[in-house]
Design a protein around this motif. Structure first.
Motif, PDB file in Angstrom:
ATOM      1  N   ASP A 188     106.130  97.648  26.436  1.00  0.00           N
ATOM      2  CA  ASP A 188     105.332  96.467  26.782  1.00  0.00           C
ATOM      3  C   ASP A 188     103.896  96.742  26.362  1.00  0.00           C
ATOM      4  O   ASP A 188     103.211  97.556  26.977  1.00  0.00           O
ATOM      5  N   LEU A 189     103.449  96.078  25.305  1.00  0.00           N
ATOM      6  CA  LEU A 189     102.117  96.328  24.772  1.00  0.00           C
ATOM      7  C   LEU A 189     101.254  95.082  24.867  1.00  0.00           C
ATOM      8  O   LEU A 189     101.752  93.959  24.688  1.00  0.00           O
ATOM      9  N   SER A 210      92.605  96.314  20.778  1.00  0.00           N
ATOM     10  CA  SER A 210      91.481  97.086  21.325  1.00  0.00           C
ATOM     11  C   SER A 210      91.790  97.630  22.720  1.00  0.00           C
ATOM     12  O   SER A 210      91.125  98.546  23.188  1.00  0.00           O
ATOM     13  N   GLU A 211      92.810  97.077  23.383  1.00  0.00           N
ATOM     14  CA  GLU A 211      93.202  97.568  24.713  1.00  0.00           C
ATOM     15  C   GLU A 211      94.068  98.824  24.645  1.00  0.00           C
ATOM     16  O   GLU A 211      94.317  99.463  25.660  1.00  0.00           O
ATOM     17  N   LEU A 212      94.535  99.156  23.449  1.00  0.00           N
ATOM     18  CA  LEU A 212      95.412 100.315  23.286  1.00  0.00           C
ATOM     19  C   LEU A 212      94.563 101.583  23.243  1.00  0.00           C
ATOM     20  O   LEU A 212      93.948 101.906  22.240  1.00  0.00           O
ATOM     21  N   ASP A 213      94.538 102.277  24.385  1.00  0.00           N
ATOM     22  CA  ASP A 213      93.781 103.525  24.456  1.00  0.00           C
ATOM     23  C   ASP A 213      94.701 104.653  24.919  1.00  0.00           C
ATOM     24  O   ASP A 213      95.885 104.454  25.166  1.00  0.00           O
TER      25      ASP A 213
END
Length: 184
Positions: free
Chosen positions: A54-55, A60-63
């Protein structure tokens, strides 16, 4: 007490055989594994499995924290290292032992990890990486194999000795590599 030639042949054969028995096993296992490297990876096991993630839609929220949590949710207990976007629709997450390639739109992906194959990784490492003192120990082992072979040729006597049976078997054993060289 005078010791004869045969005594020294037997001593060399026996003592080198005992001392290098472990090396014979290491190199034999490694040799078999390396002979079949087209059939399997002798040093590593490759683990592949399908994953669902679940992405968020915003890249930019992928840290680090989020992706470590995504990996854990997918049942991957490997530590996150970094991530990259090989294309607009793909996310690649690199871990300590492998990587996951995930479709950003569907969340479907595949995780692939390399694990060292027990025993074979170690024996292949020894066989393929002669460095430092290990190189000289391997050279000594090679010379000892020659000594064990030559001393063994003359230990048996009579019809089982090198003059009859040993000579025939020795010649047959020499023919096999020559035949394979001719075929190559």
């Amino acid at each position: 007490m005078r010791r004869g030639f045969r005594y020294w042949l037997l001593t060399i054969h026996r003592d080198c055989g005992y001392f290098f028995a472990g090396m014979v096993i290491v190199f034999a296992l490694s040799g078999v594994a390396l002979n079949h490297r087209d059939d399997w990876n002798p040093s590593f096991m490759v683990e592949r499995r399908e994953i669902q993630a679940d992405l968020p839609q915003d890249r930019s929220e992928l840290d680090r924290e989020l992706l470590q949590a995504v990996l854990a949710e997918a049942g991957i207990d490997d530590r996150y290292r970094t991530h990259d976007f090989p294309s607009a629709a793909k996310l690649k997450v690199f871990t300590e032992a492998g990587s996951a390639l995930i479709n950003l739109r569907t969340g479907e992906g595949e995780y692939e990890a390399l694990r060292r194959r027990p025993v074979f990784y170690q024996v292949n490492f020894l066989h393929l990486n002669p460095r430092g003192w290990w190189k000289y120990y391997s050279d000594l082992f090679s010379l000892a194999l020659i000594a064990v072979t030559l001393s063994g040729l003359f230990l048996a006597r009579g019809r089982f000795g090198f003059r009859w049976r040993g000579a025939i078997l020795g010649l047959l054993g020499l023919v096999a590599p020559l035949v394979f060289l001719g075929m190559g």
